[in-house]
Design a protein around this motif. Structure first.
Motif, PDB file in Angstrom:
ATOM      1  N   MET A   1      24.322  -8.977  32.640  1.00 16.72           N
ATOM      2  CA  MET A   1      22.939  -8.536  32.569  1.00 16.72           C
ATOM      3  C   MET A   1      22.104  -9.675  31.991  1.00 16.72           C
ATOM      4  O   MET A   1      22.517 -10.366  31.084  1.00 16.72           O
TER       5      MET A   1
ATOM      6  N   THR B   1      18.138 -10.624  30.638  1.00 11.74           N
ATOM      7  CA  THR B   1      16.869 -10.058  30.201  1.00 11.74           C
ATOM      8  C   THR B   1      15.816 -11.147  30.227  1.00 11.74           C
ATOM      9  O   THR B   1      15.991 -12.210  29.623  1.00 11.74           O
TER      10      THR B   1
ATOM     11  N   SER C   1      15.166  -6.167  32.514  1.00 12.46           N
ATOM     12  CA  SER C   1      16.612  -6.358  32.605  1.00 12.46           C
ATOM     13  C   SER C   1      17.015  -6.502  34.068  1.00 12.46           C
ATOM     14  O   SER C   1      16.607  -5.704  34.917  1.00 12.46           O
ATOM     15  N   LEU C   2      17.813  -7.533  34.325  1.00 13.76           N
ATOM     16  CA  LEU C   2      18.303  -7.785  35.671  1.00 13.76           C
ATOM     17  C   LEU C   2      19.812  -7.708  35.651  1.00 13.76           C
ATOM     18  O   LEU C   2      20.460  -8.251  34.761  1.00 13.76           O
ATOM     19  N   ARG C   3      20.388  -7.010  36.624  1.00 21.74           N
ATOM     20  CA  ARG C   3      21.836  -6.857  36.683  1.00 21.74           C
ATOM     21  C   ARG C   3      22.362  -7.627  37.895  1.00 21.74           C
ATOM     22  O   ARG C   3      21.882  -7.473  39.002  1.00 21.74           O
ATOM     23  N   ALA C   4      23.341  -8.498  37.639  1.00 23.35           N
ATOM     24  CA  ALA C   4      23.958  -9.276  38.720  1.00 23.35           C
ATOM     25  C   ALA C   4      25.349  -9.692  38.268  1.00 23.35           C
ATOM     26  O   ALA C   4      25.626  -9.800  37.069  1.00 23.35           O
ATOM     27  N   ASP C   5      26.231  -9.906  39.238  1.00 23.05           N
ATOM     28  CA  ASP C   5      27.564 -10.408  38.901  1.00 23.05           C
ATOM     29  C   ASP C   5      27.490 -11.835  38.374  1.00 23.05           C
ATOM     30  O   ASP C   5      28.229 -12.233  37.499  1.00 23.05           O
ATOM     31  N   ARG C   6      26.576 -12.595  38.921  1.00 23.80           N
ATOM     32  CA  ARG C   6      26.435 -13.992  38.515  1.00 23.80           C
ATOM     33  C   ARG C   6      25.035 -14.461  38.896  1.00 23.80           C
ATOM     34  O   ARG C   6      24.523 -14.113  39.951  1.00 23.80           O
TER      35      ARG C   6
END
Length: 184
Positions: free
Chosen positions: A1, A3, A9-14
Motif C-alpha cells: 500500500m 499513501t 491510499s493506493l493498493r498495488a502489488d508493486r
C-alpha cells in the motif's frame, strides 16, 4: 500500500517508477520520499543510416572512443549501433551513432567525414539513407554509488522501486540490469 502526500491510499502489488530523474523525484515526493534529482547534462548525437557499406564487416567492432583530438575530427566517440545490436541491421543498412560536444550541431557532411575517419571506411553521401542530429537536454550524469544506494533506499522505504538511466546508468544494458534488480 502506498499513501500519497494528500492522504490517498493506493493498493498495488508493486510500484515501479521508470521516468527521467526530474519526474521521478516529483512522483516520489508525493509518497513521502523527498529526494533530490541528480545532475543532468546536455549531449549531442548524430545518427547515420548507411547503405551498401563495408561497415558490415564491423571494422572497429561496436565502436570507438576518441583519445586524441585532431582538427579534422569533431566527434568524441562513435558507436557502430548495428554491430553492437545486430537487430538494428535491416536490409544491409548499418547504423552509426556519433557523440559530439553539446555545443556543436554537426552537419551530415561532418558526421560522414567523422564516421569515415573513425571507421576507416570511406562513406559517400550517396550511401547515407538517413541522418539526424539529436540533442538530449537531460542526459543523466554518473551518480555516485553511495548516493544511488541512498536514493534507492529512500524509494524502497516509500514502497517504490526505481528503474532508469539516471539510476542505473546510460545505455540499454545498465537499464536491463536495473530491471533485473527490481524483479528480484
Amino acid at each position: 500500500m502506498l499513501t500519497t502526500a494528500d492522504g490517498e491510499s493506493l493498493r498495488a502489488d508493486r510500484v515501479v517508477v521508470a521516468t527521467p530523474a526530474a519526474a521521478a523525484t516529483r512522483l516520489l515526493a508525493q509518497v513521502g520520499a523527498d529526494v533530490e534529482a541528480p545532475a543532468v547534462r546536455r549531449a549531442r548525437f548524430a545518427v547515420l543510416a548507411v547503405d551498401g557499406s563495408e561497415l558490415a564487416a564491423e571494422p572497429v567492432g561496436s565502436g570507438v572512443l576518441v583519445a586524441e583530438r585532431t582538427p579534422e575530427l569533431r566527434a568524441q566517440a562513435m558507436t557502430h549501433y548495428s554491430a553492437k545490436w545486430p537487430w538494428a541491421r535491416v536490409g544491409g543498412r548499418e547504423v552509426l551513432r556519433l557523440s559530439y560536444p553539446a555545443d556543436l550541431e554537426p552537419t551530415a557532411e561532418q558526421a560522414i567525414a567523422d564516421a569515415s575517419l573513425l571507421s576507416g571506411v570511406t562513406i559517400s553521401p550517396r550511401q547515407v539513407a538517413a541522418f539526424a542530429s539529436v540533442e538530449w537536454t537531460a542526459m543523466p550524469a554518473r551518480i555516485d554509488p553511495a548516493a544511488r544506494d541512498r536514493l534507492l533506499a529512500a524509494a524502497r522505504q516509500a514502497g517504490v522501486d526505481l528503474v532508469g538511466a539516471w539510476v542505473d546508468g546510460n545505455g540499454i544494458a545498465p537499464v536491463i540490469l536495473g530491471v533485473d534488480r527490481v524483479l528480484r
